[in-house]
Design an enzyme around this catalytic site. Sequence first.
Site, PDB file in Angstrom:
ATOM      1  N   ASP A 207       1.019  -1.078  -0.124  1.00  0.00           N
ATOM      2  CA  ASP A 207      -0.074  -0.043  -0.044  1.00  0.00           C
ATOM      3  C   ASP A 207       0.813   1.062  -0.080  1.00  0.00           C
ATOM      4  OD1 ASP A 207      -1.589   2.245   0.569  1.00  0.00           O
ATOM      5  OD2 ASP A 207      -2.488   1.401   2.471  1.00  0.00           O
TER       6      ASP A 207
ATOM      7  N   LYS B 115       2.940  11.084  -3.684  1.00  0.00           N
ATOM      8  CA  LYS B 115       1.934  10.712  -4.266  1.00  0.00           C
ATOM      9  C   LYS B 115       1.159  11.580  -5.206  1.00  0.00           C
ATOM     10  CE  LYS B 115      -1.531   7.081  -3.465  1.00  0.00           C
ATOM     11  NZ  LYS B 115      -2.156   6.236  -2.638  1.00  0.00           N
TER      12      LYS B 115
ATOM     13  N   GLU C  99      -7.178   0.715  -4.432  1.00  0.00           N
ATOM     14  CA  GLU C  99      -7.130   0.707  -3.197  1.00  0.00           C
ATOM     15  C   GLU C  99      -8.753   0.056  -2.673  1.00  0.00           C
ATOM     16  OE1 GLU C  99      -5.864   4.687  -2.195  1.00  0.00           O
ATOM     17  OE2 GLU C  99      -3.861   4.248  -2.820  1.00  0.00           O
TER      18      GLU C  99
ATOM     19  N   ASP D 202     -12.966   5.649   2.706  1.00  0.00           N
ATOM     20  CA  ASP D 202     -11.628   5.742   2.899  1.00  0.00           C
ATOM     21  C   ASP D 202     -11.288   7.063   3.231  1.00  0.00           C
ATOM     22  OD1 ASP D 202      -8.662   5.475   2.911  1.00  0.00           O
ATOM     23  OD2 ASP D 202      -8.583   4.492   1.299  1.00  0.00           O
TER      24      ASP D 202
END
Length: 592
Positions: free
Chosen positions: A14, A75, A152, A174
């Site tokens: 992850d 990211k 994800e 999330d």
Amino acid sequence: MAGGANDSDIIGIDLGTTNSEVAIIEGGKPTVVREDGEAILPSCVGLDDAGTVIVGQQARNQAAAAPERTVLSIKRLMGSGTQVRMGTDAYSPQEISAFILKALKERADRALGRDVRKAVITVPAYFTDAQRQSTREAGEIAGLTVVRIINEPTAAALSYESGAAGSRTLLVYDLGGGTFDVSVVRIEEGVVEVLATAGDNQLGGDDFDALILERLNTHLETELGLEHAREDRLLQARLRQAAERAKIELSDRPWVRVEEDHVGSVDGEARHLAWELSRADFERDLQPFVDRSLQAVTTALQDAAVRPSQLDRVLLVGGSTRIPRIASVLAERLAQEPHGEVDPDLCVALGAGVQAGIEMGQDMQAVLVDITPYTFGTRAAGELYGEPYAHQFVPLIRRNSKLPATRTEVFYTVFEDQEEVDIKVYQGEDPDALKNVEIGTFLFSGLNRHRDAHGQGLLFTYSLDLDGLLHVHARERATGREIRGVVENALGRSTDEALGAARERVSALWGEAGGESPAAAGDAAAAVPADVARAVEESLARAESALDAAPAEDREEMIDLMEDLRDAVREGRVDQASELRGKLDEILFYLE
Ligand code: AMP
């Protein structure tokens, strides 16, 4: 590596905006690798004083003091083609990410005793092809063949549902440190598809820290007289960390005390910080963020053409979903208790691990954890369906909580000279405590009335262990006096019959009325066009049948809307009738 290279090992990664984790497969099960007990590697890369690359906590620690040689949240730049400066050189986002991936790979190498060569890496569902390609390149730069890039939410779904038969529809909520997304996912014969995704990639736990930081700064300025506190960069970094710690504590406790020595000085005299924040105040600040996130839930469901009642499960992913308010608003909105029992920080890595295991040809099952199938709470004077009520059920440990579970809440005595309180322990899901099953009662007597009148309160803590023992602990905050009790076999008690019997007993005692017959919408409907009247009748009929199962808050609003709607039709106010029907339909969308 001692054991040499191994081409059959695949690891699951992850690669997060703030934090990253790696899972290996052991005995057919994914395990997140921990080093020094820590599973999370902060997604942070830097150069230390000597110019050596550092990754993780060490890099994060220097971020405030040496921002010019530290890179955070890389990211966000994946696939952008921009370069970032670290020290004197510029690097591509792929290269910076590769340092993080290398650190994770080495963790896995050490845990397995072999040199791992292959990985499954997760990316957000909304990542473009360019962003996915950059992630693949980052893996390759780190010496890893990326066998699969998976979404994800897909990984989260695999951690809960791998091996489940048939078709399942899930909502994955999330909320991490810096990003928020919600996805509707369908699993059909083991194949996972993301039907829709919505969210906000600038919303997360960092914003919540900032809310507390703002309160801290206001306190420093107005109460401690530190007018320039906001300009002190190091102090701000310290306060931000204190704010995050406070936020995390508030997830388990009704209030928190923040203490920091030497936060500044006034006229040469040192100032120290000692300040309290209640969960209720924090939740009030949080509300606009919660509303925004619920908006995204609506969008994702609408885009996927899925009704809330069609969801088989709601999954909580990301550290910020540990905030109890998040689970409770979702439970209310979607009429089911969400699941957060697979550690929300590790769930995506574990799911990447499940996928890695599948790629390795192994028969992978979902990650199993022990949860409580019931909610445990107490009763308090409060409200029921908008009316004052003496037996409101207040949940402490919610259904689907991972075991062992501990939660503390604060309660206040009702009367000014109250000397004792009967602590009742209930198991069940009804907002009316009397409709749940009473499994224990403890008397707390000799209360210090005077102090409690000042709002110090009583702290109730429930701790439920794996053996089904529910430990109840109550402490008077003003005096520190406490009592303890245990309810044995708390998990074994509630059969459906027991709950049914409790409900019947209570309905009988209550002499539950059959309900008034609804006024006919059609009486004076001649004044509104037939199609409007028909649509209104249809909405009212749907609302009638959804009313019983609706959460208290919605029910109240629905009843008001239904009455106003009938009036509008009777009086021939067409525009208003359409508007009210729209509002009613919106609520029904969530309930049906
Ligand atoms: P993630 O990016 O999923 O690792 O989530 C990290 C975020 O979760 C950070 O903002 C943390 O402060 C937050 N977080 C972690 N644990 C808790 C907790 N118990 N209560 C509230 N926020 C938490």
